[in-house]
Write a protein that holds these residues in place. Structure first.
Motif, mmCIF file in Angstrom:
data_model
loop_
_atom_site.group_PDB
_atom_site.id
_atom_site.type_symbol
_atom_site.label_atom_id
_atom_site.label_comp_id
_atom_site.label_asym_id
_atom_site.label_seq_id
_atom_site.Cartn_x
_atom_site.Cartn_y
_atom_site.Cartn_z
ATOM 1 N N TRP A 60 3.768 6.260 -12.873
ATOM 2 C CA TRP A 60 3.182 4.947 -12.638
ATOM 3 C C TRP A 60 1.693 4.935 -12.957
ATOM 4 O O TRP A 60 1.017 5.949 -12.871
ATOM 5 N N SER A 61 1.230 3.740 -13.328
ATOM 6 C CA SER A 61 -0.188 3.512 -13.566
ATOM 7 C C SER A 61 -0.601 2.238 -12.857
ATOM 8 O O SER A 61 0.108 1.228 -12.928
ATOM 9 N N ARG A 62 -1.739 2.269 -12.214
ATOM 10 C CA ARG A 62 -2.278 1.085 -11.542
ATOM 11 C C ARG A 62 -3.262 0.391 -12.474
ATOM 12 O O ARG A 62 -4.146 1.023 -13.033
ATOM 13 N N VAL A 63 -3.115 -0.921 -12.641
ATOM 14 C CA VAL A 63 -4.005 -1.701 -13.485
ATOM 15 C C VAL A 63 -5.031 -2.381 -12.579
ATOM 16 O O VAL A 63 -4.689 -3.222 -11.748
ATOM 17 N N ASP A 64 -6.286 -2.016 -12.753
ATOM 18 C CA ASP A 64 -7.366 -2.577 -11.950
ATOM 19 C C ASP A 64 -7.680 -3.992 -12.424
ATOM 20 O O ASP A 64 -8.198 -4.186 -13.522
ATOM 21 N N LEU A 65 -7.395 -4.983 -11.591
ATOM 22 C CA LEU A 65 -7.711 -6.373 -11.904
ATOM 23 C C LEU A 65 -8.671 -6.953 -10.874
ATOM 24 O O LEU A 65 -8.683 -8.144 -10.610
ATOM 25 N N GLY A 66 -9.494 -6.092 -10.280
ATOM 26 C CA GLY A 66 -10.488 -6.538 -9.306
ATOM 27 C C GLY A 66 -9.912 -6.546 -7.908
ATOM 28 O O GLY A 66 -9.699 -5.503 -7.307
ATOM 29 N N PHE A 67 -9.603 -7.743 -7.394
ATOM 30 C CA PHE A 67 -9.113 -7.832 -6.023
ATOM 31 C C PHE A 67 -7.591 -7.708 -5.942
ATOM 32 O O PHE A 67 -7.018 -7.748 -4.848
ATOM 33 N N VAL A 68 -6.944 -7.556 -7.074
ATOM 34 C CA VAL A 68 -5.491 -7.446 -7.107
ATOM 35 C C VAL A 68 -5.117 -6.418 -8.172
ATOM 36 O O VAL A 68 -5.933 -6.079 -9.037
ATOM 37 N N ALA A 69 -3.894 -5.898 -8.086
ATOM 38 C CA ALA A 69 -3.453 -4.881 -9.035
ATOM 39 C C ALA A 69 -2.097 -5.240 -9.616
ATOM 40 O O ALA A 69 -1.274 -5.896 -8.973
ATOM 41 N N ALA A 70 -1.879 -4.805 -10.837
ATOM 42 C CA ALA A 70 -0.560 -4.785 -11.450
ATOM 43 C C ALA A 70 -0.192 -3.323 -11.668
ATOM 44 O O ALA A 70 -1.048 -2.438 -11.574
ATOM 45 N N TYR A 71 1.063 -3.065 -11.957
ATOM 46 C CA TYR A 71 1.511 -1.682 -12.148
ATOM 47 C C TYR A 71 2.360 -1.553 -13.397
ATOM 48 O O TYR A 71 3.135 -2.456 -13.738
ATOM 49 N N VAL A 72 2.189 -0.415 -14.073
ATOM 50 C CA VAL A 72 2.998 -0.065 -15.229
ATOM 51 C C VAL A 72 3.837 1.148 -14.844
ATOM 52 O O VAL A 72 3.299 2.193 -14.471
ATOM 53 N N LEU A 73 5.152 1.011 -14.912
ATOM 54 C CA LEU A 73 6.084 2.087 -14.581
ATOM 55 C C LEU A 73 6.734 2.560 -15.872
ATOM 56 O O LEU A 73 7.223 1.740 -16.659
ATOM 57 N N VAL A 74 6.759 3.870 -16.078
ATOM 58 C CA VAL A 74 7.190 4.425 -17.362
ATOM 59 C C VAL A 74 8.288 5.451 -17.162
ATOM 60 O O VAL A 74 8.199 6.320 -16.289
ATOM 61 N N ARG A 75 9.324 5.319 -18.004
ATOM 62 C CA ARG A 75 10.349 6.359 -18.142
ATOM 63 C C ARG A 75 10.449 6.670 -19.629
ATOM 64 O O ARG A 75 10.902 5.840 -20.416
ATOM 65 N N GLY A 76 10.024 7.834 -20.008
ATOM 66 C CA GLY A 76 10.061 8.198 -21.417
ATOM 67 C C GLY A 76 9.188 7.266 -22.241
ATOM 68 O O GLY A 76 7.995 7.141 -22.006
ATOM 69 N N ARG A 77 9.790 6.568 -23.215
ATOM 70 C CA ARG A 77 9.045 5.661 -24.088
ATOM 71 C C ARG A 77 9.268 4.200 -23.711
ATOM 72 O O ARG A 77 8.940 3.308 -24.497
ATOM 73 N N GLU A 78 9.827 3.942 -22.553
ATOM 74 C CA GLU A 78 10.040 2.577 -22.108
ATOM 75 C C GLU A 78 9.285 2.339 -20.808
ATOM 76 O O GLU A 78 9.015 3.263 -20.041
ATOM 77 N N ALA A 79 8.937 1.072 -20.578
ATOM 78 C CA ALA A 79 8.108 0.740 -19.423
ATOM 79 C C ALA A 79 8.532 -0.572 -18.795
ATOM 80 O O ALA A 79 9.153 -1.434 -19.437
ATOM 81 N N ALA A 80 8.170 -0.723 -17.534
ATOM 82 C CA ALA A 80 8.273 -1.986 -16.813
ATOM 83 C C ALA A 80 6.895 -2.321 -16.279
ATOM 84 O O ALA A 80 6.149 -1.436 -15.837
ATOM 85 N N VAL A 81 6.524 -3.589 -16.327
ATOM 86 C CA VAL A 81 5.286 -4.072 -15.726
ATOM 87 C C VAL A 81 5.656 -4.825 -14.459
ATOM 88 O O VAL A 81 6.526 -5.706 -14.478
ATOM 89 N N VAL A 82 5.028 -4.452 -13.352
ATOM 90 C CA VAL A 82 5.276 -5.136 -12.084
ATOM 91 C C VAL A 82 4.017 -5.915 -11.713
ATOM 92 O O VAL A 82 2.962 -5.335 -11.474
ATOM 93 N N ASP A 83 4.168 -7.230 -11.712
ATOM 94 C CA ASP A 83 3.104 -8.210 -11.485
ATOM 95 C C ASP A 83 2.154 -8.284 -12.686
ATOM 96 O O ASP A 83 2.010 -7.325 -13.458
#
Length: 251
Positions: A60-83
């Motif tokens: 997982w990776s946390r995306v810094d958007l200031g007061f809120v965050a989104a997340y990138v979840l990765v399995r191999g070469r595919e990903a899901a973005v949460v929020d």
């Protein structure tokens, strides 16, 4: 964030009302976090690695958007973005998607934990960039997400990208968390926050406080190892203990 006037609530208003924000970023393995109050901002030393591996291979990776965050979840070469953060956040999310490896072409799922514009504000732009992705939101929030792209309604127990969808109503009626059973990574949206210690849904923006408390207890039963929240720092140590203590305090 809350109901009713949610679409008129902006970044500055949110920061004024909450008085204290949390800022952080984790990019596939390392987290550098800072906490901001009304007068100063201080950068913390690097934390423990922020990725988790298992037979499922989730990172997982946390995306810094200031007061809120989104997340990138990765399995191999595919990903899901949460929020997707507030409007205008797609470029920042794209930078993390590229650093994580899959790039926009590898993003196959875009999951909104709920309808509020600090989490769903860039869903259209993110789906425009991730041309191979499918978008999702909780069924009860579906009608209130403004996007020309059709979203798939989520319900408790659904599976997206190998993640268990967990209905966590209270903050909004359709609020959803996602949980990876192999790594025990929980993306909690606004069902939990960690801006000043681990707490449940911010009462100021909660539609149903009794349901929100029940959702905290439900999440505690998952015994997560890592908790990724919409507002505040990820919980990387003693996550289960902290969450179960919170759940017990809610009765």
């Amino acid at each position: 964030m809350g109901s009713g006037s949610a679409h008129s609530i902006g970044r500055r208003w949110f920061l004024t009302q909450t008085a204290r924000g949390a800022v952080g970023i984790a990019v596939l393995g390392f987290a550098a976090c800072s906490r901001a109050d009304d007068t100063a901002e201080e950068t913390a030393a690097p934390r423990e690695p922020g990725s988790a591996g298992s037979a499922g291979g989730l990172a997982w990776s946390r995306v810094d958007l200031g007061f809120v965050a989104a997340y990138v979840l990765v399995r191999g070469r595919e990903a899901a973005v949460v929020d997707t953060g507030v409007e205008g956040s797609a470029d920042a999310i794209g930078e993390v998607v590229e650093k994580a490896g899959p790039g926009w072409s590898g993003v196959r799922h875009v999951v909104l934990t709920h309808k509020h514009p600090d989490h769903a504000g860039s869903v259209t732009d993110v789906l425009d960039a991730a041309t191979r992705a499918k978008g999702y939101v909780g069924a009860a929030d579906l009608s209130e997400v403004d996007t020309p792209t059709s979203l798939t309604p989520l319900r408790d127990g659904d599976d997206v990208f190998g993640l268990r969808v967990v209905a966590t109503p209270g903050h909004t009626a359709g609020h959803m968390a996602v949980f990876d059973g192999d790594t025990r990574v929980l993306v909690a949206g606004d069902a939990l926050s960690n801006t000043n210690g681990l707490t449940g849904s911010n009462p100021q923006f909660t539609e149903d406080e009794a349901a929100a408390a029940a959702s905290v207890r439900k999440l505690a039963r998952l015994a997560p190892r890592t908790i990724l929240v919409g507002h505040g720092d990820p919980v990387l140590e003693d996550a289960t203990v902290m969450l179960q203590k919170l759940a017990a305090s809610l009765g």
